[in-house]
Design an enzyme around this catalytic site. Structure first.
Site, PDB file in Angstrom:
ATOM      1  CG  ASP A  93       6.475  -4.769  -9.537  1.00 38.95           C
ATOM      2  OD1 ASP A  93       7.048  -5.712  -8.956  1.00 38.95           O
ATOM      3  OD2 ASP A  93       5.300  -4.838  -9.933  1.00 38.95           O
ATOM      4  CG  ASP A 148       1.651  -9.765  -7.559  1.00 39.94           C
ATOM      5  OD1 ASP A 148       1.806  -8.672  -6.983  1.00 39.94           O
ATOM      6  OD2 ASP A 148       2.274 -10.072  -8.591  1.00 39.94           O
TER       7      ASP A 148
END
Length: 725
Positions: free
Chosen positions: A468, A538
């Protein structure tokens, strides 16, 4: 196929199976002549260049790598500052070289050829004798693909320093095309991949990122199309940059109606010092031509990126069905809770469990511990290895989340090395999500991250890593670079990232790496070179994902698109959608779940079990088949797409209706990409019905769709060619 050189006229004809690209030398300048449908090469081809009046100057010429300061007032492809402060250079043709195959780019991700027969490369050498600047324009053409791959290498062959102020990868002048539209992907966090289309008019249309990353807001891709171009018809010219930092893509229409399209590293806040005999290599721009609309442009990108950009073990392997604990537990978990979710997943046929954020340092929220990559024994008293082995015993692989490019001010690492972040002395350090960005221009920082991750990989059976990166770059400066090189920091950061990724993926080839940047903030071809899939957004709401996944597929293969079923009400928008609707959207990518499976009812568990079984039967087709987009979520209430095998003997079709329509007409869905001569057995997955139709009938008349008076309706079909006899 190949590159034909006609030396007496200075003509270079780059040819593939269905495309031609022509360059001609005029008064020492490389002039762009043509890019489009394949032309037969005839000898001689001397009069292709459209002459302009002798008094017109460079401003009227269609150029391959234009300069500024000598009569061309449009956007230049490069600009150089000499030691005396002047910024005038004039590149002239100095020679060429033909290379079989495609050379790699040192330190940069790039598409590749597996053998010399599938590609050929042209290097055009240009020189400015006064300054000593040499530029090599690099073009690769692939035999069976309508693709031109371009980059430039700028070298200082003089005795004085040069400073690059701009160094783009490609510039193409479109003359005689008339009006053009531009299509690009725009958005923000949680709504990436929105397709934007608008007409070009005199002036500039600029698509860029100044964030040090490719960004949620704008993707390093754009396409120029004729106004009549659709998904299935018309000409499309795609531009995609293999780069993970700040970029620019600029379409400029001049007063004569010609359009200049340029792409490369963002010139804003960029410079690069070239000492004598040093060189600078630009990233690659991948240019695709289609005469069959946006769909064929996309499929060209998909095939190229899936098989000649992605690398390693997982390039061709089917990806595992996973369950991720993030939306199930967030930071609040222990070993038994993780194993309980994995145990339920194993019963339902899931193959991989991913432990997300919160397992390291003292990470009880997102305000601490980034950089402290050791297990939190408060949550996992027996350690990561124990959890992983318990999950492995259930028959699942084990995956792990990292954010290796960041550092929390509240961390042991920051207290020990406060200078290891990007920063400018005397200025405040802007925090986002309570974190700063590590200075990847520094080798000792990259070594620390490599050693930290290696220590875990050597002691824990990790099969998957979610890498990430949750914030953009600010205070872009490095404590180890001298003042005259501070504006190189952003690009050196990207080069440092690539160096680390090359090192770590080579050392651990059996780990499936997935990139992520708060979702799609760094969904770009540069990352796909190291990690064959990306967490697309997301936002896991199925309705929003229709647009996100549809738009992302404009350039990126489905094998790169991570898609999960999450709980309802959805955590991003609060919407409640049926489990079958969420499943059908997510099965149109790399499939998984992001919720607490232990909270499902028996009925829901049975649905999940069937979804997993169905996906395993079709995932090879979804991940490797040709994508045909049938109905756009950007244009109405319905969406549909299908995946077709290379031999056209198998296909799977998905369709979606967002809101119910009163008194609706009976709907049909025209398919695409099938063999009109074949007969197909069609099985309706949502109705359990089976029938047979000819490929021509399915593409011309279409399939009849069942209608149910409800919101969030979806369905799917499987097609298999009927074998004679």
């Amino acid at each position: 196929m190949g590159i034909i050189v006609q030396e007496n006229t200075g003509l270079f004809h780059l040819q593939s199976a269905g495309m031609s690209y022509l360059i001609q030398m005029v008064d020492g300048y490389p002039i762009h002549v043509y890019w489009g449908d394949k032309l037969k090469h005839r000898e001689p081809m001397a009069n292709l260049f459209i002459h302009t009046p002798e008094t017109a100057g460079l401003d009227r010429l269609f150029q391959e790598y234009p300069q500024y300061g000598s009569g061309d007032f449009r956007n230049p492809a490069y600009q150089v500052e000499l030691e005396d402060g002047t910024r005038i250079t004039e590149l002239k043709y100095a020679g060429y070289k033909l290379i079989k195959g495609k050379p790699l780019l040192a330190g940069l991700p790039a598409v590749y050829a597996e053998n010399e027969a599938e590609a050929e490369t042209l290097e055009l050498e240009l020189k400015d004798d006064y300054s000593g600047l040499k530029v090599v324009l690099i073009y690769t053409v692939f035999a069976g693909r309508n693709v031109i791959v371009r980059s430039a290498r700028l070298s200082n062959e003089g005795g004085k320093k040069l400073r690059l102020l701009r160094a783009l990868s490609a510039s193409v002048d479109f003359g005689g095309k008339g009006d053009l539209d531009i299509i690009y992907l725009s958005g923000a966090w949680a709504r990436e991949g929105n397709m934007t289309r608008r007409a070009l008019h005199q002036g500039e249309t600029r698509i860029d990122s100044k964030r040090g990353m490719s960004s949620h807001q704008l993707n390093p891709f754009s396409a120029l199309v004729t106004p009549e171009t659709t998904e299935h018809h018309g000409e499309a010219y795609g531009f995609s940059l293999i780069y993970s930092g700040g970029f620019e893509a600029v379409a400029e229409v001049d007063s004569f109606g010609s359009t200049r399209m340029s792409m490369g590293i963002n010139s804003f806040d960029f410079s690069w010092l070239l000492n004598p005999y040093e060189s600078f290599q630009t990233p690659e721009a991948v240019m695709v031509y289609s005469k069959q609309g946006l769909g064929e442009m996309s499929r060209t990108y998909h095939r190229l990126y899936r098989t000649r950009l992605c690398r390693g073990k997982y390039r061709d392997e089917e990806r595992p069905v996973l369950v991720n604990n993030w939306e199930a537990t967030y930071f609040n978990f222990n070993a038994d809770k993780l194993v309980a979710i994995a145990d339920e997943g194993a019963k339902l046929g899931i193959e991989l469990f991913v432990l997300d954020d919160g397992w390291f340092g003292k990470r009880d929220s997102d305000n601490s511990s980034l950089g402290d990559w050791y297990e939190d024994r408060r949550k996992l008293p027996e350690g990561l290895a124990d959890v992983a082995k318990r999950i492995n015993k259930l028959g699942l692989q084990f995956g792990l989340w990292f954010e290796p490019e960041m550092i929390s001010p509240d961390s042991e690492l920051y207290r020990k090395h406060p200078d290891w972040c990007l920063h400018v002395p005397g200025r405040r350090r802007s925090e986002a999500r309570w974190q700063l960005v590590l200075d990847y221009t520094r080798k000792e920082v990259r070594d620390y991250i490599y050693d930290s991750l290696s220590a875990i990989f050597s002691s824990v059976p990790v099969s998957y890593v979610k890498w990430d990166m949750n914030r953009a770059l600010t205070e872009i400066g490095s404590a180890v670079l001298p003042p005259e090189r501070q504006s190189e920091t952003a690009h050196r950061y990207v080069l440092g990232l690539y160096e680390l990724l090359e090192r770590i993926t080579a050392a651990y080839p059996n780990i499936l790496f997935e990139s992520c940047s708060s979702g799609g903030g760094r969904f770009d071809p540069g990352m796909l070179y190291y990690m064959p899939q990306t967490w697309t957004s997301d936002n896991t709401d199925a309705v929003e994902r229709l647009k996100i996944q549809f738009g992302t597929s404009l350039v990126y293969p489905v094998s790169a698109i991570g898609a999960h079923v999450s709980a309802v009400p959805n955590h991003q928008v609060g919407r409640i959608t049926p489990l079958d609707f969420r499943g059908n959207v997510a099965m149109s990518g790399n499939f998984g779940y992001e919720l607490d499976l232990t909270k499902f009812s028996d009925e829901e568990k049975e649905m999940v079990k069937n979804q997993v079984i169905s996906y395993k039967q079709i995932r090879g087709l979804v991940q490797k088949g040709d994508l045909y987009r049938l109905k756009s979520p950007f244009e109405g209430n319905e969406s549909a797409w299908m995946f077709v095998s290379e031999d056209k003997e198998e296909a799977v079709v998905y369709y979606f209706q967002v809101m119910a329509v009163p008194n609706a007409m009976r709907r049909t869905l025209r398919l695409d990409g099938l063999n009109p001569e074949l007969e197909y057995e069609v099985w309706s997955g949502d109705r359990g019905e089976k029938s047979s139709y000819g490929g021509d009938r399915l593409m011309q008349l279409g399939l009849h769709l069942a209608y149910r008076q409800k919101d969030y309706e979806s369905g799917w079909f499987r097609l298999k060619a009927v074998k004679e006899g």
